[in-house]
Design an enzyme around this catalytic site. Structure first.
Site, PDB file in Angstrom:
ATOM      1  N   ASP A  92       0.116 -27.905  -2.042  1.00  0.00           N
ATOM      2  CA  ASP A  92       0.710 -29.130  -2.555  1.00  0.00           C
ATOM      3  C   ASP A  92      -0.413 -30.147  -2.713  1.00  0.00           C
ATOM      4  O   ASP A  92      -1.392 -30.135  -1.962  1.00  0.00           O
ATOM      5  CB  ASP A  92       1.772 -29.628  -1.564  1.00  0.00           C
ATOM      6  CG  ASP A  92       2.593 -30.777  -2.135  1.00  0.00           C
ATOM      7  OD1 ASP A  92       2.318 -31.203  -3.271  1.00  0.00           O
ATOM      8  OD2 ASP A  92       3.510 -31.229  -1.441  1.00  0.00           O
ATOM      9  N   SER A  93      -0.275 -31.035  -3.683  1.00  0.00           N
ATOM     10  CA  SER A  93      -1.353 -31.992  -3.977  1.00  0.00           C
ATOM     11  C   SER A  93      -1.457 -33.106  -2.959  1.00  0.00           C
ATOM     12  O   SER A  93      -2.443 -33.845  -2.959  1.00  0.00           O
ATOM     13  CB  SER A  93      -1.107 -32.618  -5.355  1.00  0.00           C
ATOM     14  OG  SER A  93       0.070 -33.415  -5.324  1.00  0.00           O
ATOM     15  N   GLY A  94      -0.444 -33.269  -2.117  1.00  0.00           N
ATOM     16  CA  GLY A  94      -0.433 -34.386  -1.180  1.00  0.00           C
ATOM     17  C   GLY A  94       0.361 -35.566  -1.683  1.00  0.00           C
ATOM     18  O   GLY A  94       0.518 -36.564  -0.969  1.00  0.00           O
ATOM     19  N   GLY A  95       0.891 -35.473  -2.909  1.00  0.00           N
ATOM     20  CA  GLY A  95       1.655 -36.585  -3.465  1.00  0.00           C
ATOM     21  C   GLY A  95       2.864 -36.949  -2.634  1.00  0.00           C
ATOM     22  O   GLY A  95       3.148 -38.132  -2.418  1.00  0.00           O
ATOM     23  N   PHE A  96       3.578 -35.942  -2.128  1.00  0.00           N
ATOM     24  CA  PHE A  96       4.768 -36.227  -1.324  1.00  0.00           C
ATOM     25  C   PHE A  96       4.389 -36.883  -0.005  1.00  0.00           C
ATOM     26  O   PHE A  96       5.082 -37.774   0.476  1.00  0.00           O
ATOM     27  CB  PHE A  96       5.563 -34.945  -1.070  1.00  0.00           C
ATOM     28  CG  PHE A  96       6.800 -35.172  -0.251  1.00  0.00           C
ATOM     29  CD1 PHE A  96       7.955 -35.664  -0.842  1.00  0.00           C
ATOM     30  CD2 PHE A  96       6.815 -34.934   1.114  1.00  0.00           C
ATOM     31  CE1 PHE A  96       9.104 -35.896  -0.103  1.00  0.00           C
ATOM     32  CE2 PHE A  96       7.960 -35.154   1.872  1.00  0.00           C
ATOM     33  CZ  PHE A  96       9.105 -35.639   1.256  1.00  0.00           C
ATOM     34  N   ASP A 146       1.134 -36.267  -8.269  1.00  0.00           N
ATOM     35  CA  ASP A 146       2.241 -36.981  -8.895  1.00  0.00           C
ATOM     36  C   ASP A 146       2.734 -38.063  -7.955  1.00  0.00           C
ATOM     37  O   ASP A 146       2.328 -38.132  -6.795  1.00  0.00           O
ATOM     38  CB  ASP A 146       3.381 -36.013  -9.234  1.00  0.00           C
ATOM     39  CG  ASP A 146       3.993 -35.376  -7.990  1.00  0.00           C
ATOM     40  OD1 ASP A 146       3.300 -35.297  -6.950  1.00  0.00           O
ATOM     41  OD2 ASP A 146       5.149 -34.941  -8.038  1.00  0.00           O
ATOM     42  N   GLN A 194       9.008 -34.665 -12.972  1.00  0.00           N
ATOM     43  CA  GLN A 194       9.661 -35.731 -12.205  1.00  0.00           C
ATOM     44  C   GLN A 194      10.749 -36.372 -13.068  1.00  0.00           C
ATOM     45  O   GLN A 194      11.190 -35.758 -14.031  1.00  0.00           O
ATOM     46  CB  GLN A 194       8.622 -36.748 -11.729  1.00  0.00           C
ATOM     47  CG  GLN A 194       7.706 -36.243 -10.616  1.00  0.00           C
ATOM     48  CD  GLN A 194       8.411 -36.111  -9.272  1.00  0.00           C
ATOM     49  OE1 GLN A 194       9.571 -36.509  -9.110  1.00  0.00           O
ATOM     50  NE2 GLN A 194       7.722 -35.545  -8.295  1.00  0.00           N
ATOM     51  N   GLY A 221      10.495 -34.044  -6.709  1.00  0.00           N
ATOM     52  CA  GLY A 221      11.319 -35.228  -6.610  1.00  0.00           C
ATOM     53  C   GLY A 221      12.787 -34.959  -6.364  1.00  0.00           C
ATOM     54  O   GLY A 221      13.628 -35.827  -6.643  1.00  0.00           O
ATOM     55  N   ASP A 271      10.027 -23.540  -1.329  1.00  0.00           N
ATOM     56  CA  ASP A 271       9.439 -23.728   0.005  1.00  0.00           C
ATOM     57  C   ASP A 271      10.218 -24.802   0.726  1.00  0.00           C
ATOM     58  O   ASP A 271      10.889 -25.628   0.099  1.00  0.00           O
ATOM     59  CB  ASP A 271       7.975 -24.150  -0.093  1.00  0.00           C
ATOM     60  CG  ASP A 271       7.841 -25.629  -0.434  1.00  0.00           C
ATOM     61  OD1 ASP A 271       7.521 -26.424   0.460  1.00  0.00           O
ATOM     62  OD2 ASP A 271       8.095 -26.007  -1.606  1.00  0.00           O
ATOM     63  N   HIS A 340      12.266 -15.535  13.383  1.00  0.00           N
ATOM     64  CA  HIS A 340      13.559 -15.085  12.867  1.00  0.00           C
ATOM     65  C   HIS A 340      13.941 -15.829  11.589  1.00  0.00           C
ATOM     66  O   HIS A 340      14.320 -15.216  10.585  1.00  0.00           O
ATOM     67  CB  HIS A 340      14.679 -15.266  13.887  1.00  0.00           C
ATOM     68  CG  HIS A 340      16.030 -15.119  13.249  1.00  0.00           C
ATOM     69  ND1 HIS A 340      16.606 -13.886  13.030  1.00  0.00           N
ATOM     70  CD2 HIS A 340      16.874 -16.034  12.694  1.00  0.00           C
ATOM     71  CE1 HIS A 340      17.752 -14.053  12.376  1.00  0.00           C
ATOM     72  NE2 HIS A 340      17.924 -15.347  12.178  1.00  0.00           N
TER      73      HIS A 340
END
Length: 376
Positions: A92-96, A146, A194, A221, A271, A340
């Site tokens: 992930d780009s780190g945007g979140f 983003d 987005q 998003g 994910d 599990h």
């Protein structure tokens, strides 16, 4: 990266395919365990490969950039070498993560300024340097930077946010096409659709993203506060436009029912931290429903965790034993539960693929939705 679409379910948009990267084959649909800092919490590498059989895991650019840092990762030969993982990785780009630091970040045209959650130091993510960081990490699939707007954003904010995301995407795509991988293999770059909960913005973004012709595309998003049915509607809107011959990645979703509904709408990759996060709190997902392992009802239940055998721990440990470990606050409880839940999620997507291929998807999916949402 290569993607082969093998089948589409009759009466549904559910798809079965196969992604191939420099680090192996990824049958789709697929759930990808989250390994934010180069570690899937409470799960050993050999368990991910031998027991869970995960063909791909995630790393996070924000966290890996801050710690251990790009210089150490470069000396290690990238994240694959650093963590001893020889299968595929998506970053992930780190945007979140920057979005979640709302009190400690500022969005500018140049990029996103933020303060580290570790020591408060100030940093800047730009579309270009995020590509550079992901090159150093060495992920097989890299995500574009983003902005992830809140699920309850009004149209004005969503409009401005989307315009900024598209301008950033154009810059990131340029940097990606002008650079190469550092470790002798190609890396794919996925742009992110987005547009919040507004169909017209989602369609505009999907068209903008599709026109780039990237190896695959992501839907971001969602699952950020909007109603579940709205999330499903946005997936349908976007997948009417995203290319059929490219994999579609729904970011950060979700429950077993969410996953089945997303697959039904044409999603290939998913994910979520839910399997491991909920496991550490005693919540298990099974083929018969959801279990709270702290409940007294399991105290003398010596049957396997999931009688259908959706994970390797099922016959090794009973429900009574696992409850005992949770009540005793033993670390082993979190490990068993995490393995599990991940094994169940991987089992669920593998079963989905099997039923798409053999023509029984619609009937199977309808039955499984009822089962996985049941509270035991």
């Amino acid at each position: 990266m290569d993607f082969q679409l093998l089948a589409t379910a009759q009466g549904s948009n559910a798809r079965a395919g196969e992604i191939t990267t420099a680090h192996g084959s990824i049958p789709t649909p697929v759930f990808m365990p989250v390994g934010t800092v180069g570690s899937v919490k409470a799960v050993h590498r050999h368990e991910l490969t031998d027991d869970i059989d995960a063909p791909i895991i995630l790393g996070n650019t924000y966290h890996l950039y801050l710690r251990p840092g790009t210089e150490l990762l470069r000396r290690a030969g990238g994240l694959h070498g650093f963590m001893g993982w020889n299968r595929s990785i998506l970053t992930d780009s780190g945007g979140f993560q920057v979005f979640s630091l709302s009190a400690n970040r500022k969005l500018k045209e140049e990029g996103a300024w933020f303060r580290s959650h570790i020591d408060g130091s100030k940093h800047l993510f730009t579309p270009e340097n995020v590509v550079d960081i992901e090159r150093v990490i060495g992920a097989d699939i890299m995500m574009a930077l983003d902005e992830c707007p809140p699920g309850d954003s009004d149209f004005s904010y969503a409009r401005k946010s989307l315009d900024l995301t598209h301008r950033w995407l154009a810059r990131g795509w340029k940097r990606y096409t002008e650079t190469e991988g550092l470790y002798g293999y190609n890396q794919a770059y996925f742009p992110i659709v987005q547009g919040c909960t507004f169909p017209e913005l989602r369609r505009e973004s999907a068209k903008f993203v599709a026109d780039l012709g990237a190896d695959g595309n992501a839907i971001g998003g969602l699952a950020v506060g909007e109603p579940t049915e709205v999330m499903y509607d946005m997936i349908e809107v976007v997948n009417e436009i995203l290319p059929v011959d490219k994999p579609r990645y729904l970011m950060g979703v979700g429950t077993p029912a969410n996953i089945l509904e997303a697959i039904d709408r044409g999603v290939d990759m998913m994910d979520c931290v839910m399997p491991t996060r909920n496991a550490r709190n005693g919540m298990l997902f099974t083929s018969r429903g959801i279990m709270n392992m702290r409940n007294k009802k399991w105290a003398d239940d010596f049957s396997p965790i999931d009688p259908e055998g959706t994970s390797y721990v099922d016959t090794a440990y009973s429900r009574a034993y696992l409850r005992h470990l949770f009540i005793s606050q033993e670390i082993l409880a979190m490990q068993i539960a995490s393995i599990h839940n991940l094994a169940f999620y991987l089992w669920l997507t593998r079963e989905a693929r099997k039923h798409i291929l053999d023509g029984t998807w619609t009937v199977w999916k309808r039955e499984m939705i009822q089962r996985v949402t049941n509270r035991l």
